[in-house]
Design an enzyme around this catalytic site. Structure first.
Site, mmCIF file in Angstrom:
data_model
loop_
_atom_site.group_PDB
_atom_site.id
_atom_site.type_symbol
_atom_site.label_atom_id
_atom_site.label_comp_id
_atom_site.label_asym_id
_atom_site.label_seq_id
_atom_site.Cartn_x
_atom_site.Cartn_y
_atom_site.Cartn_z
ATOM 1 N N HIS A 38 -6.091 4.249 5.879
ATOM 2 C CA HIS A 38 -5.319 3.448 6.832
ATOM 3 C C HIS A 38 -4.266 4.315 7.168
ATOM 4 O O HIS A 38 -3.736 5.467 6.726
ATOM 5 C CB HIS A 38 -4.430 2.574 5.678
ATOM 6 C CG HIS A 38 -5.032 1.028 5.888
ATOM 7 N ND1 HIS A 38 -4.214 -0.131 5.652
ATOM 8 C CD2 HIS A 38 -6.192 0.619 6.302
ATOM 9 C CE1 HIS A 38 -5.118 -1.183 5.883
ATOM 10 N NE2 HIS A 38 -6.305 -0.548 6.336
ATOM 11 N N GLU B 238 0.752 -1.221 0.110
ATOM 12 C CA GLU B 238 -0.021 0.012 -0.019
ATOM 13 C C GLU B 238 0.765 1.257 0.004
ATOM 14 O O GLU B 238 2.132 1.197 0.449
ATOM 15 C CB GLU B 238 -0.912 0.123 1.394
ATOM 16 C CG GLU B 238 -2.026 -0.846 1.350
ATOM 17 C CD GLU B 238 -2.813 -0.763 2.597
ATOM 18 O OE1 GLU B 238 -2.375 -0.242 3.387
ATOM 19 O OE2 GLU B 238 -3.983 -1.314 2.690
#
Length: 291
Positions: free
Chosen positions: A250, A212
């Site tokens: 996140h 990510e």
């Protein structure tokens, strides 16, 4: 051989009496060898009780001494979860898997500091857990989408772990072990730690690595792969379309000073010999092409 867990693992659930802990412990216990693997629960306020036949102890140490458990999974609420990790580390378990999301970063920094020099490995927090298909699953991933095979999967994203597995299954590729390492900025095992374990595992032929945006873990891992990895690695980075300067969902997905963008990560990975795709729908096909 699988990495970190197998049918001989003995597991404690910390937070077993809560709704989430109870539900997922039941799901894990009903999967493959789960009935033999899940041996204890911990809740300091409810020792002596049992949850669906699993005895509850006052502390991890006591549960470990009574049952010989070597792994713990944590579903404790965020304010108390770091202390739950500390307790499992103090009891010298081999592995702790923390599913809890939203643990304060400061708590995790303190916990990581305390873990230095200890033997316990940590997966998570804020992760779906780990599964060795057809043997044992510890966490919240759906067991039925997995099948035993020879592909290792490591992912920072929970749902993309399932997507990667579904694509592998579609083309008939099972998995040796799948690990969701979690997306928090301060966590346990990194991509690099897991890739090293897969590299040494005789029953893993190739690895699918899902990253990510944010941080530099994927780049550090790619550089190690270039010099040491003996097996093909395929990679995907989530967040290619993320607008620069915007903080994403996140906690770990924070891009700082031009570092940690999806583009940069993919370029480093590619230059280190990792086959990459920018399309999440192509992960399975790409992996098949390197076998």
């Amino acid at each position: 051989m699988s990495i970190l867990i197998n049918r001989n693992s003995r597991v404690i659930t910390q937070g077993i009496t809560g709704k989430t802990g109870q539900f997922h412990t039941r799901m894990c216990r009903d999967y493959a060898n789960g009935h033999a693997c899940f041996v204890a629960g911990v809740n300091p306020r409810k020792p002596g009780e049992n949850v669906e036949g699993i005895p509850v102890y006052a502390s991890v140490k006591e549960a470990q001494q009574q049952t010989g458990a070597n792994v713990s999974v944590i579903y404790v609420p965020p304010p108390f979860a770091a202390a739950a990790i500390d307790e499992a580390v103090e009891a010298e378990l081999d592995l702790v898997i923390c599913i809890t999301e939203g643990i304060p970063v400061r708590d995790m920094i303190r916990t990581r500091y305390k873990m230095q020099g200890k033997k316990t490995r940590l997966i998570g927090p804020n992760c779906p857990g780990i599964i060795t298909p057809d043997e044992i699953k510890i966490g919240i991933m759906p067991g039925y989408i997995h099948k035993k095979g020879r592909i290792g999967v490591v992912s920072r994203s929970g749902t993309l772990t399932y997507e990667a597995v579904a694509q592998l299954m579609e083309i008939g590729l099972g998995q040796s072990t799948c690990i969701g390492i979690g997306g928090d900025p301060v966590n346990g095992l990194k991509h690099l730690d897991v890739i090293q374990l897969f590299n040494d595992d005789d029953e893993t032929d190739a690895v699918l690595m899902v990253g990510e945006i944010g941080g530099t873990d994927e780049e550090d891992c790619a550089r190690w792969v270039k010099d040491h990895m003996r097996k093909p690695v395929v990679g995907f980075i989530a967040g290619v379309t993320a607008p620069p300067g915007k903080r994403m969902g996140h906690a770990g997905a924070i891009i700082s000073g031009g570092k940690g963008t999806a583009q940069e990560k993919l370029e480093v990975m590619e230059s280190c010999g990792i086959k990459i795709t920018r399309n999440p729908a192509e992960m399975g096909k790409l992996l098949k092409s390197v076998l």
